[in-house]
Write a protein that holds these residues in place. Structure first.
Motif, short mmCIF file in Angstrom:
data_model
loop_
_atom_site.label_atom_id
_atom_site.label_comp_id
_atom_site.label_asym_id
_atom_site.label_seq_id
_atom_site.Cartn_x
_atom_site.Cartn_y
_atom_site.Cartn_z
N SER A 213 1.21 -1.04 0.30
CA SER A 213 0.20 -0.13 -0.76
C SER A 213 0.67 1.32 -0.40
CB SER A 213 -0.71 0.20 0.99
OG SER A 213 -1.73 0.91 1.45
N ASP A 214 0.76 2.12 -0.94
CA ASP A 214 1.76 3.59 -0.82
C ASP A 214 0.93 4.75 -1.01
OD1 ASP A 214 3.75 4.96 -2.03
OD2 ASP A 214 2.41 4.87 -4.48
N GLU A 215 1.42 4.87 0.59
CA GLU A 215 -0.02 5.84 1.03
C GLU A 215 1.79 7.42 1.02
OE1 GLU A 215 -1.47 4.64 4.74
OE2 GLU A 215 -2.34 2.25 2.85
N PRO A 216 1.63 7.45 -0.18
CA PRO A 216 2.34 9.53 0.37
C PRO A 216 0.95 10.15 0.44
CG PRO A 216 2.87 8.48 -2.18
CD PRO A 216 1.83 7.46 -1.53
N TYR A 217 -0.26 9.83 0.05
CA TYR A 217 -1.41 11.20 0.44
C TYR A 217 -2.61 10.43 1.43
CZ TYR A 217 1.15 12.62 -4.25
OH TYR A 217 1.53 12.50 -5.48
N ARG A 218 -2.18 9.72 2.47
CA ARG A 218 -2.04 9.35 3.00
C ARG A 218 -3.19 10.30 4.06
NH1 ARG A 218 -5.06 5.47 6.61
NH2 ARG A 218 -4.26 3.74 5.78
N GLU A 219 -2.34 12.02 4.53
CA GLU A 219 -3.27 12.73 5.29
C GLU A 219 -3.76 13.86 4.52
OE1 GLU A 219 -2.13 10.97 8.21
OE2 GLU A 219 -0.37 10.86 7.37
N LEU A 220 -3.63 13.17 2.71
CA LEU A 220 -4.47 14.65 2.31
C LEU A 220 -5.43 14.09 2.26
CD1 LEU A 220 -1.28 15.91 2.01
CD2 LEU A 220 -1.73 16.37 -0.21
N SER A 246 2.73 15.41 3.32
CA SER A 246 2.47 14.92 4.24
C SER A 246 2.59 16.55 5.18
CB SER A 246 1.76 14.27 5.43
OG SER A 246 3.24 13.89 5.67
N LEU A 247 4.34 16.23 5.10
CA LEU A 247 4.96 17.81 5.31
C LEU A 247 6.02 18.09 4.49
CD1 LEU A 247 6.59 16.08 8.22
CD2 LEU A 247 4.47 17.44 8.42
N SER A 248 5.63 18.48 3.62
CA SER A 248 6.03 19.56 2.33
C SER A 248 7.23 19.16 2.00
CB SER A 248 5.41 20.38 2.33
OG SER A 248 4.47 20.49 1.84
N LEU A 249 7.89 17.81 2.27
CA LEU A 249 9.88 17.65 2.27
C LEU A 249 9.97 16.31 1.00
CD1 LEU A 249 10.31 17.23 6.10
CD2 LEU A 249 10.28 19.05 5.22
#
Ligand code: PLP
Length: 396
Positions: A213-220, A246-249
């Motif tokens: 599960s590729d989740e770089p956008y989980r928080e968005l 999620s932290l713009s990094l």
């Protein structure tokens, strides 16, 4: 002479990156304010102030040799424990530091896990449309990416086709929700059905099939949309997370893998993934950034910024007669092109200095991806240009 494999990769190099370069050239020619560059998923909300504070505090106050030195390949134990506790608090899981490997963003997490799991010829199934780099990540380890056709009704995964395409060689099913490029969040119903299918197929073939599960956008995510935590629905799930969005990094390259104790061959998988970080050349995730994300574990990006862009763009395009999937998460909007040839439409949009990415780059022709992680003014000012484009195609 470069390797044959790289010759092909250089030729097929990322369309998105090429557009990004084109955007810069157009901005030079016409002025940045007259170019509407929706090509790249680069966050434009600054990282929370707490990130800067943490960097300064850690650099000033930690013992330098300890802070900047080598460590376990999996990352600092206390950072991994902090990540595990945070997940447990949010999702009711029971992870500890031995379930977390710190990675160099989502991209390295996926490479580490495919290096760990794939034998040449093993199949990784994914659902179109999907992040184009998946093809490279799988072929890096001589795996085969198997695509499931897009379900353009609502862009939830096409599960009946999945059932037909699982074979004895299927090692992973790669999912991405909230999704790049559609902004769709896979529903709990979808995840439950997916889990059921995979349980049955594991029994049928006597194999282990891992969900990655590729989740770089989980928080968005917008409004009260929930993103199911898949380890709770399917035992053989490995999660790849990133702080890029999620932290713009994104430039700092930091994320983690979750490898639950319950998965098949857990000890081997965890040990092999820890070796993979080293031999792929990342060695370990950046030490300073590990400390920073642990200190900022409860920090969030300003989702209201993206939400305002989302509403303005979606409503604006709808009024102009375009057909769009309303995004529930991430910062992408997937729009149907008024002609089947999405590349033709992308070229037409460019005449108005609008840069969007063809859906065919994500395995879904007939659509374009509009990345709305841009200034609000860019969206407002682009709408009259989209209007001219709509007129050209006689939508209004
Ligand atoms: N997966 C998806 C779906 C993405 O959209 C991206 C980046 O845009 C990545 C992975 C890579 O993210 P990272 O910058 O954390 O490596």
């Amino acid at each position: 002479m470069i390797s044959n494999k790289m010759v092909d990769l250089v030729k097929g190099s990322s369309v998105i990156r090429a557009m990004f370069e084109e955007g810069k050239a157009l901005a030079k020619k016409y002025g940045a304010e007259n170019v509407y560059d929706f090509s790249l998923g680069n966050p434009n909300v600054a990282p929370p102030q707490a990130v800067e504070d943490a960097i300064v505090d850690i650099v000033r106050n930690e013992e330098p040799l300890k802070l900047h030195g080598y460590m376990s390949n999996a990352g600092y134990e206390d950072v991994r424990a902090t990540v595990a506790e945070s997940l447990n608090g949010r999702f009711g899981t029971s992870f500890n530091e031995n379930n977390i490997i710190m990675t160099v963003g989502a991209a390295s997490g996926l490479n580490v896990i495919f290096k760990t799991l794939l034998n040449p010829g093993d199949e990784v199934i994914t659902f179109s449309p999907y992040f184009g780099e998946y093809k490279n990540y799988v072929s890096n380890y001589d795996g085969v990416l198997v695509e499931i056709s897009p379900n353009t009704d609502d862009f939830q995964p096409g599960l009946s086709e999945l059932k037909e395409k699982i074979t004895a060689k299927t090692k992973c099913v790669l999912v991405n929700s909230p999704n790049n490029p559609t902004g769709v969040v896979y529903s709990e119903k979808t995840i439950k059905e997916l889990a059921e299918i995979l349980e049955d197929k594991q029994k049928e073939f006597g194999t282990s099939i891992y969900i990655v599960s590729d989740e770089p956008y989980r928080e968005l995510v917008y409004g009260d949309v929930e993103v199911p935590y898949i380890t709770k629905y399917y035992r053989n799930t490995i999660v790849g997370y990133s702080y890029s969005k999620s932290l713009s990094l994104p430039g700092e390259r930091i994320g983690y893998l979750v490898i639950p104790t319950e998965i098949d061959d857990y000890s081997d998988v965890f040990a092999a993934a820890s070796v993979a970080t080293r031999i792929l050349g990342y060695v370990n995730a950046p030490s300073l950034m590990q400390r920073v994300v642990a200190e900022c574990i409860n920090e969030k990006t300003d989702i209201s910024y993206y939400d305002r862009n989302r509403n303005e763009l979606y409503e604006g395009l709808k009024k102009l007669g375009f057909t769009c999937q309303k995004p529930e998460g991430a910062f992408y909007l997937f729009m149907k092109t008024p002609v089947p040839d999405d590349k033709e439409f992308v070229a037409a949009a460019k005449k108005y200095n609008i840069l969007v990415v063809p859906g065919s780059s994500f395995g879904c022709a007939g659509y374009v991806r509009i990345a709305y992680c841009v200034a609000y003014e860019t969206i407002v000012n682009s709408l009259p240009k989209f209007e001219e484009l709509a007129k050209e195609y006689k939508l209004i």
